[in-house]
Design a protein around this motif. Sequence first.
Motif, PDB file in Angstrom:
ATOM      1  N   SER A  64      -4.872  63.709  68.726  1.00 53.50           N
ATOM      2  CA  SER A  64      -4.036  62.580  69.102  1.00 53.50           C
ATOM      3  C   SER A  64      -4.875  61.583  69.880  1.00 53.50           C
ATOM      4  CB  SER A  64      -2.830  63.027  69.925  1.00 53.50           C
ATOM      5  OG  SER A  64      -3.248  63.537  71.155  1.00 53.50           O
ATOM      6  N   CYS A  68      -0.528  58.532  69.511  1.00 51.69           N
ATOM      7  CA  CYS A  68      -0.592  58.494  68.052  1.00 51.69           C
ATOM      8  C   CYS A  68      -1.301  59.764  67.597  1.00 51.69           C
ATOM      9  CB  CYS A  68      -1.380  57.265  67.610  1.00 51.69           C
ATOM     10  SG  CYS A  68      -1.729  57.224  65.842  1.00 51.69           S
ATOM     11  N   ASN A  69      -0.845  60.345  66.498  1.00 48.60           N
ATOM     12  CA  ASN A  69      -1.475  61.546  65.973  1.00 48.60           C
ATOM     13  C   ASN A  69      -1.935  61.296  64.538  1.00 48.60           C
ATOM     14  OD1 ASN A  69      -2.371  64.076  65.410  1.00 48.60           O
ATOM     15  ND2 ASN A  69      -0.440  65.111  65.770  1.00 48.60           N
ATOM     16  N   CYS A  99       2.801  61.959  62.952  1.00 51.90           N
ATOM     17  CA  CYS A  99       2.929  61.090  64.123  1.00 51.90           C
ATOM     18  C   CYS A  99       4.410  60.775  64.326  1.00 51.90           C
ATOM     19  CB  CYS A  99       2.130  59.811  63.898  1.00 51.90           C
ATOM     20  SG  CYS A  99       2.046  58.752  65.361  1.00 51.90           S
ATOM     21  N   TRP A 100       4.785  60.335  65.514  1.00 48.29           N
ATOM     22  CA  TRP A 100       6.178  59.984  65.800  1.00 48.29           C
ATOM     23  C   TRP A 100       6.707  58.965  64.807  1.00 48.29           C
ATOM     24  CZ3 TRP A 100       7.388  54.970  66.575  1.00 48.29           C
ATOM     25  CH2 TRP A 100       6.347  54.115  66.916  1.00 48.29           C
ATOM     26  N   CYS A 101       5.836  58.057  64.347  1.00 47.62           N
ATOM     27  CA  CYS A 101       6.302  56.982  63.471  1.00 47.62           C
ATOM     28  C   CYS A 101       6.707  57.489  62.087  1.00 47.62           C
ATOM     29  CB  CYS A 101       5.271  55.867  63.359  1.00 47.62           C
ATOM     30  SG  CYS A 101       3.746  56.333  62.538  1.00 47.62           S
ATOM     31  N   SER A 102       6.219  58.668  61.697  1.00 45.32           N
ATOM     32  CA  SER A 102       6.597  59.201  60.388  1.00 45.32           C
ATOM     33  C   SER A 102       8.056  59.641  60.362  1.00 45.32           C
ATOM     34  CB  SER A 102       5.676  60.355  59.984  1.00 45.32           C
ATOM     35  OG  SER A 102       5.850  61.451  60.860  1.00 45.32           O
ATOM     36  N   ASP A 103       8.660  59.824  61.536  1.00 44.86           N
ATOM     37  CA  ASP A 103      10.080  60.183  61.606  1.00 44.86           C
ATOM     38  C   ASP A 103      10.998  58.970  61.663  1.00 44.86           C
ATOM     39  OD1 ASP A 103       9.555  62.918  61.571  1.00 44.86           O
ATOM     40  OD2 ASP A 103       9.381  63.018  63.759  1.00 44.86           O
ATOM     41  N   GLU A 104      10.422  57.772  61.752  1.00 44.22           N
ATOM     42  CA  GLU A 104      11.213  56.546  61.822  1.00 44.22           C
ATOM     43  C   GLU A 104      11.645  56.121  60.417  1.00 44.22           C
ATOM     44  OE1 GLU A 104      12.099  54.779  64.721  1.00 44.22           O
ATOM     45  OE2 GLU A 104      11.299  56.577  65.676  1.00 44.22           O
ATOM     46  N   CYS A 139       4.474  50.334  69.768  1.00 42.97           N
ATOM     47  CA  CYS A 139       5.075  51.482  70.438  1.00 42.97           C
ATOM     48  C   CYS A 139       6.452  51.751  69.814  1.00 42.97           C
ATOM     49  CB  CYS A 139       5.199  51.227  71.936  1.00 42.97           C
ATOM     50  SG  CYS A 139       6.416  49.969  72.384  1.00 42.97           S
ATOM     51  N   PRO A 140       7.048  52.910  70.088  1.00 42.20           N
ATOM     52  CA  PRO A 140       8.362  53.212  69.502  1.00 42.20           C
ATOM     53  C   PRO A 140       9.412  52.135  69.788  1.00 42.20           C
ATOM     54  CG  PRO A 140       7.432  55.195  70.477  1.00 42.20           C
ATOM     55  CD  PRO A 140       6.515  54.058  70.840  1.00 42.20           C
TER      56      PRO A 140
END
Length: 64
Positions: A7, A21-22, A27-32, A47-48
Amino acid sequence: MEHQPSSRRLVCASCGTEFGCNPSGPCWCSDEAFRMPMPVDGSDCFCPDCLRKLAKQRAGAGAA
């Protein structure tokens, strides 16, 4: 042997908030639900909070 970080810390291109970011895993964004193209102009990710605000703005613009 090449080692990729699991990360990294980024600074939001919009508001300057630091976030994680990973790139080597999910990464968190892949769940958005909202997707943006990866930056190609040398800037970094949002950012989120800023990504979600942009998603709402674009959804609102599409509804007009």
